[in-house]
Structure formats: C-alpha cells, structure tokens
Design an enzyme around this catalytic site. Sequence first.
Site, PDB file in Angstrom:
ATOM      1  CB  SER A   1      14.982  -8.152   4.534  1.00  0.00           C
ATOM      2  OG  SER A   1      15.436  -9.161   4.961  1.00  0.00           O
TER       3      SER A   1
ATOM      4  CE1 TYR B   1      15.133  -4.616   8.074  1.00  0.00           C
ATOM      5  CE2 TYR B   1      15.406  -7.016   7.760  1.00  0.00           C
ATOM      6  CZ  TYR B   1      15.711  -5.648   7.382  1.00  0.00           C
ATOM      7  OH  TYR B   1      16.230  -5.122   6.414  1.00  0.00           O
TER       8      TYR B   1
ATOM      9  CE  LYS C   1      13.363  -3.201   4.942  1.00  0.00           C
ATOM     10  NZ  LYS C   1      13.464  -2.013   4.197  1.00  0.00           N
TER      11      LYS C   1
END
Lengths: 321, 321
Positions: B122, B146, B150
Amino acid sequence: MNILIIGGGGVVGQKLGRALAARGTLRGQDISKITLADVVDPAPITGNVAIETTTCDITDPASVARCVTADVDVIYLLAAIVSAHAEEDFDAGMSINLIGTLNVLNRARELGTKPVVVFSSSIAVYGGEVPDPIIDHTFLNPQTSYGTQKAMGEMLINDFSRKGYIDGRGFRLPTISVRPGKPNRAASSFMSSILREPLNGQEAICPVDEDFPHYYLSPRKCVENLVKGAELEEADLGQNRCMMMPGRMWTIRQLIDAMTAVAGPEPAKLIRWEAEPDIQAIVKGWRFDLRPEKALKLGLTADESFEDNIRYYLEDDQPSA
Amino acid sequence: MNILIIGGGGVVGQKLGRALAARGTLRGQDISKITLADVVDPAPITGNVAIETTTCDITDPASVARCVTADVDVIYLLAAIVSAHAEEDFDAGMSINLIGTLNVLNRARELGTKPVVVFSSSIAVYGGEVPDPIIDHTFLNPQTSYGTQKAMGEMLINDFSRKGYIDGRGFRLPTISVRPGKPNRAASSFMSSILREPLNGQEAICPVDEDFPHYYLSPRKCVENLVKGAELEEADLGQNRCMMMPGRMWTIRQLIDAMTAVAGPEPAKLIRWEAEPDIQAIVKGWRFDLRPEKALKLGLTADESFEDNIRYYLEDDQPSA
C-alpha cells in the site's frame, strides 16, 4: 536508572556495560543497576554500580518476560545472529533477529512502562539498486537476510514508538573494527582479524582486495554513541527513530597503513591474501558511501582517523603479552 | 496454471478472480483452477475455468498449509486488516498483516515449489519526514501500523525471493476508488463512499476539505495491474521486487467534478461535509505526489481520467436500480 543489556555477552554489550558502570549515570540519573542478559550467561563485569548477569532466550516469550520487567528503564537490544550466520541458517536468523526483537517489544508493550529501547541495526540494511550516496532518506534494500531482519526491526521500533508502547531509537552500526576477541560468523569478521591477529603476532587471511572500501567505527566510539543514543530526547528523534550511526570509509589498504603507522611494519607482513568468493558475495553488496547527517546533527560521532581505531584496540583490548 | 487468491472474498480478490476466469490464461498458460480463499468462505464466482472457494485463516499455519499446496503456481496474497482497523486493534493488525504474511511465505518455502507470490502492499508505507516527490528509491516511513506491517511484508517478499523460496513481487496499491460495496474500516473508505453512495442516490459524509489531494486507482485498473504483476519476468524485477502501482493524484473537488461530468449534478448534492479529526489524522500523513517510474516502465498503468473511474463503477459495479 535500571538498565538491561540484551546481548550483554557480546563484544559491544560487554564494553557498553563497563562504560555505563564507569559512568554511573544515564539520562541525568544515577544508574541503580545494570543487567547483562544473553543466551548464555554473560561474563561478569565490575563497576561502581550493581551489576547482574542472566540468561535470556529472546526467541522464548517466557524467557523474555523474566528478563524484561517493569522496573527496567532502558533496554539495549543488541542480541543478534550475525550476517553470514543468518545467511546460512535462515530459521535461526528469523527467529532471533525478527521474532526475538518482536518478543522483546511485545513484552515492553505488555508492561505499559514505555521503556527507552536502543536497538542496534546495521548498515547491512542498505544495498540493491539504490543510488549512492546513502543519505538519511535512502530506501532500505538489504541483500542479506540479516539486513532484512534488521530493517524489519527498525520498522517495529518506529511503530511501537509511534504507538507510545516504547521510546525507541535505532542505530545502523557501521562495521566495528578493531573488534577484540575471536573471529565470529559475521561476513565482516576479517575486517577486524586482519588487524587484530597481526597486532597479536598471528597470521590472518584477507579475503578481498586491498582497494575494497568499507565503512567503519571503533568499538569505543560505538559505545559512546550507544550511550548518547539512549540520552537523546524523544522530541529530537522525529518520525523516523532509526538512523545511521556515524562511521568513516576506508579501504583495506588504509586500514593496514594505519596499523603500520601506529605499530610498525611487522604486523602487516602477517596478512595472507586469499580471495573468498562467498565472503565477497556478501560484503561487495554492502554500501560504504554513507552520509549520516541526522546522527551527526544529534551529536553522535565517528573516529577521527583509523590510527585512532588501532590505538583504541591497543589501549582497551590487546591481550597482555 | 493453478491460482490461489488469499483474500479472495474481498473487493479486489473477487474482481481479480472474475478477470482471471474470463481471461483463461496467465503467464502464457491455460488456467486450470482458481481458488478463492478467505477467512470466511468467499462468494462464489463463475467463469470458464474450475473455481473453488475455501476458508483460510492466515494467522494459523495449519490452515495455511491446507490452503497453500504444492500444486499452486501463483499465489495472490491480498488478505489484510485495513488501516483504521489495524490502528484500533494493534494485535489483529500484527497477527494478520505481519504474522499471516510470514505464515504464507514460510509455507511456500517449506513446499520448495517456488510459487509466484503477488503481494498487495500500500502507499501507506510512505510518510514521515521523507521529502516529496516519492520516487522508486524513497525511504518507507509509515505512520500507521498498517503501513508498517505492509512495509515489513515487502521486506519478506524481497528476502524470500532473494533466497529462491518464492518468486515474489509486491505492489503498493493506491487508494482504490470507486470501490463497490459497503464502507469498510479503512481510513480511506470515504474516498469511495462520497462517490458510490451519491451515485446510488444515497447521502455520504466527506470528512476532509475539498482540496484534500490523494492518489487513486480504479478497481478495474488495479486488477489489470495485478494480472500484469504476476506476468512480469523475474529478471525484470531487479533487487527490489516491490514497487508503487501507478495511480493519479486528484483532489476531492476533482473527484466530485468528474462524477458530475459523468452522472450530472444531482449526486454531488448528496455529499455532507463533516470534518472528522481521527480520519484526518491518518489520511493527512499519506503521500500523494508519487512517481511510479519502475512500474510504468514495466507496463503497469494508471487511469486516464477520474471520469474513467466513475464510468468503470457504473459499468462494473453499480447495483441495478
């Protein structure tokens, strides 16, 4: 100030423990206790403060919980499987360098005490197609499993800090030379042994050419920087708490010339030149043109000359004849 | 060609499954089977090839072992806890986004079959003090858990590939808009709902100002890029197998103007403007000035205009009235 050094049996851990004990203070407070923890009980050290040694297997959360307790203010997380070892034994590298780091950070989070955590990363996080010079915002593109695991450790240090679980800071150590003791399984091991062994009257093998450039720091300066690293103010660290630790670039020839300048011409004659492709495959991917601006601005320092590195070894570490 | 889509119940996973089934080939070979795996049994899809659905809990190595088998040629690893969810529930994010990824890669390594693994990263890996524009070698400095997870997944994709355990490639997805279905727990959820709900005659809330810039890609283009991503030659990926997926920067105003250009003036009237500081705190740390040169050179593409994104939604996803 209660300090835990995980990896306290290693060369840097032992020196750091002695330096902190001699200093007696950290972050403006008296040191009440230093605990050296390692997978085998570390060699005891002496000093003016209470010093304990203990075993800790960071791959085991229960062992970490016994070692990382609520009364610990500062954790040095120095334990690692080194480069060539992690390359040979992928599972050991993953479980100690990645999961071990995660276990320590999870334990700190569980305690809710927000300890200072000083993490030793490595310049092995750099590599690949990334253009030189390496600056503060250069992409981490490790070309070894060791470098990968250290880069992931940095990510954890940053995120656990951002969440307020720890007050973390990480430093990408240059290759430490002259490292005392015996050769280890780091691919960089020869970068000390070609100096250390000859200074002690023994032969050593150099597996690379004399024009091989690399980035070095003495153990003495490394320890000074780790002490300083714990003392940095959280607010000065910014949004990336991991940075290069300053070092300097020298070629193998410059290392040897420095040894000759300090100790005379005899040691250099004890170096045998034998190319080792496996070692070269690892170390030639490492970077040497590093510009550690952030760390220098924060007051961390490199050695002035490699002659200093040689002198520090002779003063601090050379076995008495 | 046996394809496993982990996260096959999600919006992208479902669309990818349908696109692959319609296509019938991947990497120059006929597709023999597509398996959609997710934590709850994915919705079945139809196509010209054998399609199965199955449950897989990637936090459980035994569940991963049942799902990732030696006959799988290509694994799409799309499963994730999204941004705001991972920020709220740190443990869930770590166990699914980090340990889950590791479980899948460890299983692939154990099999020894070196599958192609396409990993959805992402643009949330970018942030912090890193200067704009974001280029291929920009430092990953995520400011969410997050993004951290990632970024760590990317490190694993690179190292498992370097070791020859997988043939991995990772793509940093732009924010996908117009995303069909219901709002999710991604902080970016509003970037679709302010278009999707009004296009369906419903109100939606915009929690940021109209000049908020961000980086977008349509679901249709995302799927095209994921197909292309699996087809890239290993030799062309270089020493960093993870890259930006191309998108384009638009402001909220530009999104809305595109909707008006395609669907008339009524939908825009259904948008309510209500600042939400929690959402803003996350999304304002995201980057929007991205230059995905490597991916563009390898043939991945962005949408031509946001009007296209609106049209794709109406063609592909709008519920029939």
